[in-house]
Design a protein around this motif. Structure first.
Motif, short mmCIF file in Angstrom:
data_model
loop_
_atom_site.label_atom_id
_atom_site.label_comp_id
_atom_site.label_asym_id
_atom_site.label_seq_id
_atom_site.Cartn_x
_atom_site.Cartn_y
_atom_site.Cartn_z
N THR A 127 5.27 39.75 70.74
CA THR A 127 5.10 41.17 70.44
C THR A 127 3.76 41.42 69.78
O THR A 127 3.04 42.37 70.13
N PHE A 173 0.99 41.02 72.47
CA PHE A 173 0.91 42.15 73.40
C PHE A 173 0.38 43.41 72.73
O PHE A 173 -0.32 44.21 73.37
N HIS A 185 -3.24 43.71 74.55
CA HIS A 185 -2.88 44.25 75.85
C HIS A 185 -2.83 45.76 75.78
O HIS A 185 -2.28 46.32 74.83
N GLY A 224 -1.78 49.56 77.39
CA GLY A 224 -0.70 50.15 78.17
C GLY A 224 -0.99 51.61 78.46
O GLY A 224 -2.04 52.14 78.08
N THR A 278 2.32 49.30 73.58
CA THR A 278 1.84 48.92 74.90
C THR A 278 3.04 48.68 75.81
O THR A 278 4.16 48.48 75.33
N SER A 279 2.82 48.69 77.10
CA SER A 279 3.95 48.52 78.03
C SER A 279 4.67 47.19 77.80
O SER A 279 5.90 47.15 77.77
N THR A 280 3.92 46.12 77.59
CA THR A 280 4.55 44.82 77.38
C THR A 280 5.11 44.69 75.96
O THR A 280 6.09 43.98 75.74
N LEU A 290 8.32 46.38 76.27
CA LEU A 290 9.22 45.48 76.99
C LEU A 290 9.86 44.47 76.03
O LEU A 290 11.07 44.20 76.12
N LEU A 303 7.38 46.66 83.11
CA LEU A 303 6.52 45.76 83.89
C LEU A 303 5.67 46.53 84.89
O LEU A 303 4.47 46.26 85.05
N GLY A 343 2.93 48.20 83.09
CA GLY A 343 1.88 47.29 82.64
C GLY A 343 0.88 46.94 83.71
O GLY A 343 -0.29 46.66 83.41
#
Length: 557
Positions: free
Chosen positions: A301, A304, A308, A310, A355-357, A360, A552, A555
Motif C-alpha cells: 500500500t 503504490f 504509482h 491513478g 491511487t487505483s492500486t 485495490l 486494475l 490502473g
C-alpha cells in the motif's frame, strides 16, 4: 529524513510496540476468560438481566443469545435516533435529516461493528445519541466479537462436551475487564495529545488567523469515544471526516497511537488462543500468519501510494490528493492499510482519492476477511477457520483425515468452514451486481467507468466485511442503498458467526485425537506459509474478476 525512510521508521515502531504488548495483554485476556470468579459489579449485572453465570450454553443457545442481544440493540438504537430531536444536547439544525432508512442503516451499522456512516456525525447526531447509543454499541459489539472468538477456541480446547461457556458472562467480562479499562486509559492519553472532550455543540466561535471573520467550531465528548472506536475496531467518527479531523487526531503521534489501538487487541488475541489450547506455539503461529499478511499489505500500500499514479491523483495533478498533509502519504497509507486489515473503517485520508492500486489494496485487505489481525475477536475466529481449511487441503494432498489441535476435520467441520468463507463473497458480488444492474442506483456513483465500479464494489465489500470505510464518491444515503447495505451488514456479521459457533460445537463434542507420524505440525513456518498462501489464493480466485474490471482496469487506463 525522506518520506520513504520516515514511513519505514513509522512501521517499525508500530511492530515493536505491538510485539511489546502481545504477551502481557494476551495473557491478561486469557485470565479474564479462564477464571470462574465474578466481581461484585458483574454479579449485579447478572442479577439485573436474569443470568445464571454458572450455567454454560450449547452452541445453539450461545448463538441465539448473540442474535437476541443484537436484535434488541438494533431496536433500541433505531428508536433512539428517531427520537433524538426531543433529547438534550442535540443540534437545532441537523445537517442530514434522520429518516427511517438512515436510522435503520446506522443502527445495523453500529450493532454489527461496521460503523458505516451515511451522515455527518457532528451535525446530525446529538451528544446523547452519540454517548448512550453509538458509544455503547462500540463497546458491546466489540465484546460480542471477542465472545464468539473465545467460544470457538473453547471448541478446540474442550473434549466430549456440548458446552462452550456462557455468552452473557463472556460479553460482560469482555466489556468490563478489557474494553472499559483500556478505553479509559487511552482516552486520557488522547486528551493529552489534544483530542477534545467537552459537551459543546456549535456555540464556540473563534477568529480566523487572517482576521477575516468568526468561525464556528463543533465540540463534543470525542476522546472518550475515540479510544473505544479504535480499540473495538469500530471506526465510526464523531466528526464527518473521521480521524482526519484535528479534534479527533491532532498530531503525528496521536496518529501513531490510533493505529496502534486499532491493531493491539487483534494481534494479542492469538496469545490468548495459545494459552487456552495449552500451546503457546500454536498462538505464535497464528499471529505470525496475521503479521505476514499485514506487513505484505502495508508495504505494498505504501509503495503504490508513493510511486504509482491513478485516475484521481492524475486528474487533479497532485499525489497528495485526499491525503491529510499533517501525516503525509506514508503514514496515511499505513493507516489505510491497518484500518482495512482490521474491521475498523476509521480513516485519516480519503480512500476514494487513493491511487487505483492503493485502493485495490484497501479492498483486497477487506476481502481477505479482515484476518490480519481482523476485527476485535472476529479476526481470530476468521483466521482459525482459514487454518481449518488449510489443514483440510493439506490432508487431501497426503491422503489422510486432516487434524488440527487434536481434532479431526471431518466433512461436517469442513462444510461449516467452507460455508463461513463463502458467505461474504456471495453478499459482496451479489450486491455489487444488483447495484450495477439498476440504473437508478448506478446514478449514485460520482464517477463513471472503472472507478465508478470500484466505488460500488468497495461499498459492498466494506459492508459485508463489517469494515465501514468507503469510497466517498458514492452517494449512498438513499432508501435503496441504506436498505441494501444494511442487509449486507446483517448477513455479513451474523451468518458467519452462526457457522463459527456451529463449528465450535462440533469440535467440542469430539474426543482428543493423539498426534501420529502423519499429523501435520501446525506450529512451524511451513504451516504459517501455507495458511497465508491459502488465504491469498482463495480470495484472489473469488474476487479477481471484479477487481480486474474496477481498480486494475483503472490502473492501466
Amino acid at each position: 529524513m525522506d518520506t520513504t525512510t520516515a514511513g519505514i521508521v513509522f512501521i517499525a515502531a508500530l511492530v515493536i510496540a505491538l510485539a511489546v504488548v502481545h504477551v502481557p495483554l494476551g495473557d491478561y485476556m486469557y485470565r479474564v476468560f479462564a477464571r470462574d470468579k465474578h466481581s461484585r459489579a458483574e454479579r449485579v449485572i447478572y442479577r439485573l438481566i436474569g443470568v445464571q453465570p454458572g450455567v454454560e450454553q450449547t452452541w445453539g443457545i450461545y448463538a441465539r443469545s448473540v442474535l437476541a442481544f443484537s436484535a434488541v440493540s438494533v431496536l433500541f438504537l433505531f428508536f433512539l435516533q428517531l427520537s433524538q430531536g426531543r433529547l438534550p444536547l442535540h443540534p437545532h439544525d441537523p445537517g442530514t435529516p434522520m429518516t427511517g432508512s438512515l436510522a435503520w442503516n446506522t443502527a445495523i451499522s453500529f450493532v454489527t461493528n461496521t460503523n458505516w456512516q451515511n451522515y455527518a456525525g457532528e451535525s446530525t447526531m446529538g451528544h446523547v445519541v452519540q454517548m448512550c447509543g453509538l458509544a455503547v454499541q462500540n463497546f458491546v459489539s466489540a465484546a460480542v466479537g471477542i465472545a464468539v472468538a473465545v467460544a470457538l477456541v473453547r471448541g478446540f480446547a474442550r473434549h466430549r462436551t456440548g458446552e462452550l461457556g456462557n455468552f452473557w458472562v463472556d460479553l460482560v467480562r469482555g466489556t468490563i475487564r478489557i474494553l472499559l479499562p483500556l478505553s479509559f486509559v487511552f482516552a486520557i492519553v488522547l486528551i493529552s495529545g489534544g483530542v477534545i472532550e467537552n459537551f459543546h455543540l456549535f456555540s464556540q466561535t473563534a477568529t480566523t488567523v487572517a482576521d477575516t471573520g468568526a468561525q464556528t467550531l463543533p465540540g463534543g465528548p470525542v476522546a472518550s469515544q475515540e479510544a473505544i472506536k479504535l480499540l473495538g475496531t469500530n471506526g465510526g467518527g464523531f466528526f464527518n471526516v473521521n480521524s482526519a479531523h484535528p479534534f479527533e487526531n491532532p498530531t503525528a503521534w496521536t496518529n501513531f497511537v490510533e493505529i496502534f489501538l486499532l491493531l493491539v487487541i487483534g494481534f494479542s488475541l492469538p496469545r490468548t488462543f495459545g494459552r487456552m489450547v495449552g500451546s503457546k506455539k500454536q498462538g505464535f503461529a497464528i499471529v505470525s500468519v496475521m503479521a505476514t499478511l499485514a506487513l505484505f499489505s502495508t508495504i505494498l500500500t505504501n509503495f503504490f501510494q508513493l510511486h504509482h499514479h491513478g485516475t484521481v491523483p492524475t486528474a487533479v495533478g497532485a499525489a497528495l490528493e485526499g491525503v491529510e498533509t499533517r501525516f503525509g502519504v506514508a503514514d496515511s497509507a499505513t493507516f489505510a492499510s491497518a484500518t482495512t486489515l482490521t474491521s475498523t473503517g476509521a480513516v485519516d485520508s480519503a480512500h476514494d482519492s487513493m491511487t487505483s492500486t492503493g485502493g485495490l489494496m484497501a479492498m483486497f485487505n477487506m476481502q481477505l476477511g479482515e484476518v490480519a489481525p481482523g476485527g476485535t475477536g472476529s479476526g481470530l475466529y476468521g483466521m482459525l477457520i482459514l487454518a481449518v481449511i488449510t489443514v483440510f487441503i493439506a490432508g487431501l494432498m497426503v491422503g489422510r483425515t486432516p487434524e488440527y489441535l487434536g481434532k479431526k476435520i471431518t466433512p461436517r467441520e469442513i462444510k461449516l468452514a467452507a460455508a463461513y468463507f463463502l458467505v461474504t463473497p456471495l453478499i459482496v458480488l451479489t450486491g455489487t451486481a444488483a447495484a450495477m444492474a439498476l440504473p437508478g442506483e448506478r446514478a449514485a456513483m460520482a464517477n463513471s467507468g472503472p472507478h465508478g465500479l470500484s466505488e460500488v464494489l468497495y461499498a459492498f465489500t466494506s459492508a459485508a466485511n463489517n469494515n465501514g470505510s468507503a469510497f466517498a464518491g458514492l452517494s449512498a444515503n438513499t432508501t435503496w442503498w441504506n436498505t441494501a447495505l444494511g442487509l449486507a451488514m446483517v448477513f455479513g456479521r451474523f451468518v458467519p458467526i452462526i457457522f463459527a459457533l456451529a463449528l465450535a460445537g462440533s469440535l467440542a463434542a469430539q474426543g482428543r485425537t493423539p498426534e501420529s507420524d502423519g499429523t501435520l505440525p501446525t506450529h512451524r513456518p511451513l504451516f504459517v506459509g501455507m495458511v497465508a498462501g491459502v488465504t491469498i489464493i482463495l480470495v484472489a480466485l473469488t474476487f479477481l474478476p471484479a477487481l480486474a474490471l474496477g481498480p486494475l482496469a483503472e490502473g492501466i487506463h
